[in-house]
Structure formats: C-alpha cells, structure tokens
Design a protein around this motif. Structure first.
Motif, PDB file in Angstrom:
ATOM      1  N   ASP A   1       0.833  -1.199   0.000  1.00  0.00           N
ATOM      2  CA  ASP A   1       0.000   0.000   0.000  1.00  0.00           C
ATOM      3  C   ASP A   1       0.868   1.249   0.000  1.00  0.00           C
ATOM      4  O   ASP A   1       0.394   2.325  -0.384  1.00  0.00           O
ATOM      5  N   PHE A   2       2.137   1.093   0.425  1.00  0.00           N
ATOM      6  CA  PHE A   2       3.080   2.200   0.339  1.00  0.00           C
ATOM      7  C   PHE A   2       4.488   1.670   0.507  1.00  0.00           C
ATOM      8  O   PHE A   2       4.718   0.697   1.220  1.00  0.00           O
ATOM      9  N   PHE A   3       5.442   2.347  -0.176  1.00  0.00           N
ATOM     10  CA  PHE A   3       6.860   2.021  -0.076  1.00  0.00           C
ATOM     11  C   PHE A   3       7.637   3.285   0.259  1.00  0.00           C
ATOM     12  O   PHE A   3       7.415   4.340  -0.341  1.00  0.00           O
ATOM     13  N   PHE A   4       8.566   3.178   1.206  1.00  0.00           N
ATOM     14  CA  PHE A   4       9.375   4.305   1.655  1.00  0.00           C
ATOM     15  C   PHE A   4      10.842   4.060   1.332  1.00  0.00           C
ATOM     16  O   PHE A   4      11.399   3.020   1.689  1.00  0.00           O
ATOM     17  N   ASP A   5      11.486   5.041   0.666  1.00  0.00           N
ATOM     18  CA  ASP A   5      12.905   4.941   0.327  1.00  0.00           C
ATOM     19  C   ASP A   5      13.490   6.346   0.355  1.00  0.00           C
ATOM     20  O   ASP A   5      12.781   7.325   0.118  1.00  0.00           O
ATOM     21  N   ASP A   6      14.800   6.426   0.623  1.00  0.00           N
ATOM     22  CA  ASP A   6      15.424   7.747   0.681  1.00  0.00           C
ATOM     23  C   ASP A   6      15.949   8.223  -0.664  1.00  0.00           C
ATOM     24  O   ASP A   6      16.113   9.426  -0.875  1.00  0.00           O
ATOM     25  N   GLN A   7      16.229   7.305  -1.601  1.00  0.00           N
ATOM     26  CA  GLN A   7      16.882   7.690  -2.848  1.00  0.00           C
ATOM     27  C   GLN A   7      15.861   7.909  -3.966  1.00  0.00           C
ATOM     28  O   GLN A   7      15.003   7.057  -4.221  1.00  0.00           O
ATOM     29  N   ALA A   8      15.988   9.048  -4.636  1.00  0.00           N
ATOM     30  CA  ALA A   8      15.023   9.422  -5.674  1.00  0.00           C
ATOM     31  C   ALA A   8      14.924   8.373  -6.777  1.00  0.00           C
ATOM     32  O   ALA A   8      13.828   8.082  -7.269  1.00  0.00           O
ATOM     33  N   GLY A   9      16.057   7.783  -7.166  1.00  0.00           N
ATOM     34  CA  GLY A   9      16.034   6.782  -8.231  1.00  0.00           C
ATOM     35  C   GLY A   9      15.223   5.562  -7.860  1.00  0.00           C
ATOM     36  O   GLY A   9      14.456   5.026  -8.679  1.00  0.00           O
ATOM     37  N   HIS A  10      15.376   5.095  -6.630  1.00  0.00           N
ATOM     38  CA  HIS A  10      14.599   3.938  -6.174  1.00  0.00           C
ATOM     39  C   HIS A  10      13.120   4.281  -6.075  1.00  0.00           C
ATOM     40  O   HIS A  10      12.254   3.444  -6.392  1.00  0.00           O
ATOM     41  N   VAL A  11      12.818   5.495  -5.642  1.00  0.00           N
ATOM     42  CA  VAL A  11      11.416   5.899  -5.521  1.00  0.00           C
ATOM     43  C   VAL A  11      10.767   5.977  -6.891  1.00  0.00           C
ATOM     44  O   VAL A  11       9.625   5.537  -7.085  1.00  0.00           O
ATOM     45  N   GLU A  12      11.486   6.517  -7.860  1.00  0.00           N
ATOM     46  CA  GLU A  12      10.941   6.591  -9.224  1.00  0.00           C
ATOM     47  C   GLU A  12      10.720   5.190  -9.791  1.00  0.00           C
ATOM     48  O   GLU A  12       9.711   4.933 -10.458  1.00  0.00           O
ATOM     49  N   SER A  13      11.658   4.274  -9.550  1.00  0.00           N
ATOM     50  CA  SER A  13      11.497   2.895 -10.004  1.00  0.00           C
ATOM     51  C   SER A  13      10.265   2.259  -9.388  1.00  0.00           C
ATOM     52  O   SER A  13       9.483   1.578 -10.062  1.00  0.00           O
ATOM     53  N   ALA A  14      10.072   2.516  -8.097  1.00  0.00           N
ATOM     54  CA  ALA A  14       8.925   1.947  -7.405  1.00  0.00           C
ATOM     55  C   ALA A  14       7.615   2.573  -7.856  1.00  0.00           C
ATOM     56  O   ALA A  14       6.604   1.881  -8.019  1.00  0.00           O
ATOM     57  N   ALA A  15       7.627   3.901  -8.068  1.00  0.00           N
ATOM     58  CA  ALA A  15       6.393   4.634  -8.356  1.00  0.00           C
ATOM     59  C   ALA A  15       5.728   4.193  -9.652  1.00  0.00           C
ATOM     60  O   ALA A  15       4.527   4.418  -9.838  1.00  0.00           O
ATOM     61  N   ALA A  16       6.479   3.556 -10.528  1.00  0.00           N
ATOM     62  CA  ALA A  16       5.875   3.035 -11.758  1.00  0.00           C
ATOM     63  C   ALA A  16       4.939   1.866 -11.477  1.00  0.00           C
ATOM     64  O   ALA A  16       4.111   1.512 -12.326  1.00  0.00           O
ATOM     65  N   HIS A  17       5.066   1.288 -10.281  1.00  0.00           N
ATOM     66  CA  HIS A  17       4.304   0.081  -9.973  1.00  0.00           C
ATOM     67  C   HIS A  17       3.450   0.188  -8.712  1.00  0.00           C
ATOM     68  O   HIS A  17       2.396  -0.460  -8.621  1.00  0.00           O
ATOM     69  N   VAL A  18       3.891   0.980  -7.726  1.00  0.00           N
ATOM     70  CA  VAL A  18       3.217   1.011  -6.421  1.00  0.00           C
ATOM     71  C   VAL A  18       3.231   2.428  -5.858  1.00  0.00           C
ATOM     72  O   VAL A  18       4.027   3.266  -6.293  1.00  0.00           O
ATOM     73  N   PRO A  19       2.388   2.717  -4.866  1.00  0.00           N
ATOM     74  CA  PRO A  19       2.481   4.017  -4.185  1.00  0.00           C
ATOM     75  C   PRO A  19       3.840   4.140  -3.494  1.00  0.00           C
ATOM     76  O   PRO A  19       4.302   3.201  -2.840  1.00  0.00           O
ATOM     77  N   ALA A  20       4.479   5.275  -3.630  1.00  0.00           N
ATOM     78  CA  ALA A  20       5.833   5.429  -3.104  1.00  0.00           C
ATOM     79  C   ALA A  20       6.076   6.849  -2.641  1.00  0.00           C
ATOM     80  O   ALA A  20       5.443   7.796  -3.109  1.00  0.00           O
ATOM     81  N   GLY A  21       7.026   6.981  -1.700  1.00  0.00           N
ATOM     82  CA  GLY A  21       7.399   8.287  -1.211  1.00  0.00           C
ATOM     83  C   GLY A  21       8.859   8.324  -0.842  1.00  0.00           C
ATOM     84  O   GLY A  21       9.450   7.305  -0.465  1.00  0.00           O
ATOM     85  N   GLN A  22       9.447   9.517  -0.955  1.00  0.00           N
ATOM     86  CA  GLN A  22      10.865   9.687  -0.644  1.00  0.00           C
ATOM     87  C   GLN A  22      11.049  10.250   0.755  1.00  0.00           C
ATOM     88  O   GLN A  22      10.467  11.272   1.112  1.00  0.00           O
ATOM     89  N   VAL A  23      11.882   9.566   1.523  1.00  0.00           N
ATOM     90  CA  VAL A  23      12.290  10.042   2.839  1.00  0.00           C
ATOM     91  C   VAL A  23      13.493  10.949   2.595  1.00  0.00           C
ATOM     92  O   VAL A  23      14.623  10.496   2.442  1.00  0.00           O
ATOM     93  N   ALA A  24      13.243  12.249   2.520  1.00  0.00           N
ATOM     94  CA  ALA A  24      14.249  13.203   2.078  1.00  0.00           C
ATOM     95  C   ALA A  24      15.234  13.509   3.193  1.00  0.00           C
ATOM     96  O   ALA A  24      15.280  14.614   3.749  1.00  0.00           O
ATOM     97  N   MET A  25      16.023  12.474   3.525  1.00  0.00           N
ATOM     98  CA  MET A  25      16.952  12.610   4.625  1.00  0.00           C
ATOM     99  C   MET A  25      18.156  11.704   4.359  1.00  0.00           C
ATOM    100  O   MET A  25      18.028  10.660   3.733  1.00  0.00           O
ATOM    101  N   GLY A  26      19.320  12.099   4.848  1.00  0.00           N
ATOM    102  CA  GLY A  26      20.496  11.263   4.677  1.00  0.00           C
ATOM    103  C   GLY A  26      21.319  11.701   3.488  1.00  0.00           C
ATOM    104  O   GLY A  26      20.866  12.460   2.615  1.00  0.00           O
ATOM    105  N   ILE A  27      22.537  11.175   3.414  1.00  0.00           N
ATOM    106  CA  ILE A  27      23.504  11.634   2.410  1.00  0.00           C
ATOM    107  C   ILE A  27      23.040  11.358   0.991  1.00  0.00           C
ATOM    108  O   ILE A  27      23.315  12.141   0.078  1.00  0.00           O
ATOM    109  N   ALA A  28      22.333  10.260   0.756  1.00  0.00           N
ATOM    110  CA  ALA A  28      21.917   9.901  -0.604  1.00  0.00           C
ATOM    111  C   ALA A  28      20.714  10.684  -1.080  1.00  0.00           C
ATOM    112  O   ALA A  28      20.372  10.646  -2.258  1.00  0.00           O
ATOM    113  N   ALA A  29      20.031  11.390  -0.164  1.00  0.00           N
ATOM    114  CA  ALA A  29      18.855  12.157  -0.533  1.00  0.00           C
ATOM    115  C   ALA A  29      19.153  13.638  -0.718  1.00  0.00           C
ATOM    116  O   ALA A  29      18.250  14.406  -1.033  1.00  0.00           O
ATOM    117  N   LEU A  30      20.391  14.033  -0.496  1.00  0.00           N
ATOM    118  CA  LEU A  30      20.753  15.447  -0.604  1.00  0.00           C
ATOM    119  C   LEU A  30      20.754  15.905  -2.063  1.00  0.00           C
ATOM    120  O   LEU A  30      21.029  15.106  -2.950  1.00  0.00           O
TER     121      LEU A  30
END
Length: 296
Positions: free
Chosen positions: A267-296
């Motif tokens: 029903d939802f997927f949480f990830d910090d990296q924009a690339g992973h969120v975009e990959s997920a969003a093509a298939h499932v509800p997704a959101g970016q946890v905009a925190m941490g070195i990879a999300a800057l």
C-alpha cells in the motif's frame, strides 16, 4: 477532560497525499491561491479522486472498526479552510472517519506535528517533509504520479521499507558514498553483530509491530534494500536486536526495486533515494524520505 490521542498511531497527511488534487494544484501554480480557492469552492459537492496514499489511510482507519481506536489520521495541509471543506466532504464520501484537520493557507504546517504527537507525516511538499524529518518525525514526500495500490489484498495492510536512511541511520550509506562498494561491504561485515543506529522510520515499524499483535489485524511488512550478502547480516541482526520482525526481506544488490515491489504489492513504499522511488512509483504508491547523504 480534553481529548487525547495517547496510545494511538497518529498519521498526519496532506490533502494532495490523500486525494488527487493535481489538476487543482495546476491552477494554483499557474494563477494564484484565490483562483485555486474559487475552484475548490465550485467543486465542493464533487468528491476528489483517491490520491497516492488513499489505500494506506483507508486500511489504517479500518483497524479502528469494532474496538477502541488504534489509529488516528489527521489532515495537515497548506490548503485554505474553504478547500478543507472539500477534503472533509471527500473523506465522508469514501467512508473515511477523519475528524481532525489543520489548514494553514500556504504556511508550512509541520509545526503542528508535535502537538498532534504525530509519528508519520505524508506530504507532496518536499520542504515540509524535510522540516518534519529535522524535527524528528518520520516523513515522506509522496509521488502524486505514482501507481495506485493493488486491490488484491483488501483485508491486509502491506508496507515496504528501504533500510539505510529509512529504518536505519545512513551511517553505512555514508561509507558507501565516500569509499565505494568494497569498503561498504567490509565495514558492514566487521560490524555484523553491532546494531545499526535507528533511522527515522524505526518508530513507524515499531507501531506496526504493536498493531500486528492485536487479534484480527493483518499487516505484512517488507524490507527492500540494495544491500546484498555479506552486508545483509547487520540489517537482520539489527531488527533482531530491536525485537521486531519483518515478513519479507529482499537483498537486491543494486537491482531496480520496482518490479520486486510490483510483486509484493504494498500500500506504500518508503525509500530515501530518488532513483529507487521513481522505479517503485511506476508500480506502487511510493514516497521519498528526504533525509540522509543519498537524498541530498
């Protein structure tokens, strides 16, 4: 005595995360808030379509049926109060028992998270999400264009989490970004028995774990991470140390996460990296946890 939300999982959600207000938001961005307010007022009697986090909210609120409330969902929105009328009417149309809301007409609403005792905040506004995370509240920027949740599991809430910078801190991710994969693997192997520090979503996973102990509630969780062996061990041992289990774990070694999430159907997927969120969003509800070195 005043009402209290003590003991409940409190989720704060913006209007655009709960309902599909993208067409209306386009008017706001192209014109001004007065045109937006006038449009929302004209549409008061027209229920908004479900948004990307609708299924998550609907299932969470379903846990309150037939017993004491376990979950509270509060609308926390930059919308104006008139637009808030449409939000509440839309919620009533879909049978969502949402009673509380804060509408700030353009001002950042994150400061109200503390008096709400909110443990999770979902918003389409990146600045609000970053402020919430900085204040110590688990938060994610929802992708309004993301696929909607599957209808295959109507009686089971399914949530998937990335590991580093989401459930765990980004301590190990910093090593990877600075020194590369080999250094990351060595770092994690030598610390396999040392639990990772908590990330922003540990309290959310803990709350779901407590809900799972309630009879009749069906929740399925998954850890979906770019880690692979041998770095997988530290992640699992950290969950063991927390005395929290997940139902599924996927150690993908850098493979795109989207197709795996398509099969899990969260029903939802949480990830910090924009690339992973975009990959997920093509298939499932997704959101970016905009925190941490990879999300800057």
């Amino acid at each position: 005595m005043p009402a209290t939300l003590s003991g409940q999982l409190v989720v704060a959600i913006s209007s655009r995360a709960l309902f599909d207000f993208e067409a209306e938001n386009g008017v706001f961005e192209a014109e001004d808030d007065h045109a937006y307010m006038a449009l929302q007022q004209r549409l008061l009697d027209e229920p908004a379509r479900p948004g990307v986090a609708f299924s998550l909210v609907q299932k969470l609120l379903g846990f309150n049926a037939g017993g004491p409330p376990l979950v509270e969902v509060v609308v926390l929105s930059r919308n104006d109060p008139i637009s808030g009328l449409r939000v509440f009417r839309s919620a009533r149309h879909y049978g969502l028992p949402i009673e509380r809301g804060v509408f700030t007409r353009g001002a950042s609403p994150w400061r109200y998270l503390k008096p709400l005792s909110a443990q999770l905040f979902l918003s389409a506004n990146e600045a609000d999400v970053r402020q919430a995370l900085a204040a110590g509240v688990a938060a994610a920027r929802v992708m309004p264009h993301a696929a909607r949740a599957s209808c295959e599991h109507p009686d089971e809430l399914r949530i998937a989490f990335d590991g580093d910078a989401v459930l765990f801190s980004d301590e190990a991710e910093q090593v990877f970004q600075r020194d590369g994969l080999a250094a990351f693997q060595a770092h994690e192997s030598t610390r396999a028995h040392q639990p990772l520090p908590a990330g922003p979503f540990k309290p959310v996973l803990q709350a779901l774990h407590r809900l799972q102990q309630s009879p009749g509630l069906r929740i399925r969780t998954a850890l979906v991470t770019a880690r692979s062996a041998p770095a997988h061990e530290r992640a699992i041992r950290t969950l063991m140390d927390w005395q929290i289990g997940v139902d599924e774990a996927m150690f993908l070694g850098g493979l795109a996460k989207g197709e795996f999430l398509r099969e899990f159907e969260p029903d939802f997927f949480f990830d910090d990296q924009a690339g992973h969120v975009e990959s997920a969003a093509a298939h499932v509800p997704a959101g970016q946890v905009a925190m941490g070195i990879a999300a800057l």
